[in-house]
Design a protein around this motif. Structure first.
Motif, short mmCIF file in Angstrom:
data_model
loop_
_atom_site.label_atom_id
_atom_site.label_comp_id
_atom_site.label_asym_id
_atom_site.label_seq_id
_atom_site.Cartn_x
_atom_site.Cartn_y
_atom_site.Cartn_z
N ARG A 170 0.85 -1.19 0.00
CA ARG A 170 0.00 0.00 0.00
C ARG A 170 0.88 1.25 0.00
O ARG A 170 1.87 1.29 0.71
CB ARG A 170 -0.90 0.04 1.24
N ILE A 171 0.49 2.25 -0.77
CA ILE A 171 1.11 3.56 -0.68
C ILE A 171 0.38 4.29 0.45
O ILE A 171 -0.85 4.39 0.44
CB ILE A 171 0.99 4.33 -2.00
N ASP A 221 4.33 0.48 2.41
CA ASP A 221 4.40 -0.40 3.57
C ASP A 221 5.30 -1.62 3.36
O ASP A 221 5.78 -2.19 4.33
CB ASP A 221 3.00 -0.83 4.03
N ASP A 222 5.55 -2.04 2.11
CA ASP A 222 6.42 -3.19 1.83
C ASP A 222 7.17 -2.93 0.53
O ASP A 222 6.71 -3.31 -0.55
CB ASP A 222 5.60 -4.47 1.76
N GLU A 256 8.91 -5.67 -6.70
CA GLU A 256 8.73 -6.94 -7.42
C GLU A 256 7.42 -6.92 -8.23
O GLU A 256 7.40 -7.24 -9.42
CB GLU A 256 8.73 -8.10 -6.44
N TRP A 257 6.34 -6.52 -7.60
CA TRP A 257 5.03 -6.54 -8.25
C TRP A 257 4.97 -5.52 -9.38
O TRP A 257 4.50 -5.82 -10.48
CB TRP A 257 3.94 -6.28 -7.22
N ALA A 306 0.49 4.83 11.83
CA ALA A 306 -0.20 6.12 11.79
C ALA A 306 -0.98 6.33 10.49
O ALA A 306 -2.07 6.90 10.50
CB ALA A 306 0.79 7.26 12.00
N LEU A 307 -0.41 5.89 9.39
CA LEU A 307 -1.00 6.19 8.10
C LEU A 307 -1.70 4.99 7.45
O LEU A 307 -2.45 5.17 6.50
CB LEU A 307 0.06 6.71 7.12
N GLY A 308 -1.43 3.79 7.95
CA GLY A 308 -1.97 2.58 7.34
C GLY A 308 -3.38 2.34 7.75
O GLY A 308 -4.13 1.57 7.23
#
Length: 159
Positions: free
Chosen positions: A12-13, A95-96, A102-103, A157-159
């Motif tokens: 996720r951005i 987040d990753d 890769e994706w 905080a943002l997720g």
């Protein structure tokens, strides 16, 4: 061009991590961003390899703070020319980061050379290239985009 935009993304951005502004003289940038607008200089970063002398400033506080990098080249005749595009790049929290790279690569996104590495603020980073290629038709359409691995407190905080 067809993209796999319906596929489930494994990342996720979360928000804007930074904006980087380049100029021939960072003192002139500081006169506006620090002296007039009130941003705080947190640190400086100098890199011969990246041809940059930058002040890392903060806009806001806590995990939602946005970094504003004020950059000048060490040598104006060398590449990368951090001063020739005034809005040098936009950084996005992710987040990753490894899964994102890769994706997105599998979806045809072109990344700049250098891969995932430590950035000036100490986070893992990589860049989406501003221009597409035949092999990788998706790019920043003229904008360099930095993907930044969000630390746990930012994800919370943002997720």
């Amino acid at each position: 061009m067809s993209t796999n935009s319906g596929a489930t993304k494994p990342f996720r951005i979360l928000g804007i991590q930074q904006i980087a502004i380049g100029g021939p003289d960072k003192q002139r940038l500081k006169a506006l961003w620090v002296d007039m607008l009130g941003l705080t200089v947190k640190s400086t970063f100098v890199s011969e390899r990246e041809n940059v002398d930058e002040d890392i400033c903060a806009l806001g506080r806590g995990p939602a703070a946005v970094e504003v990098d004020l950059m000048q080249p060490l040598d104006p005749d060398r590449k990368p020319a951090v001063h020739t595009t005034p809005l040098n790049h936009v950084g996005l929290w992710v987040d990753d980061l490894p899964k994102a790279v890769e994706w997105m690569t599998a979806q045809g996104v072109r990344f700049a050379p250098g891969g995932i590495r430590k950035g000036a603020a100490g986070h893992d980073i990589c860049f989406i290239h501003p221009k597409p290629s035949d092999e990788f038709p998706l790019a920043g359409e003229g904008v360099l985009i930095e993907l930044v691995q969000a630390p746990p407190e930012v994800v919370a905080a943002l997720g």
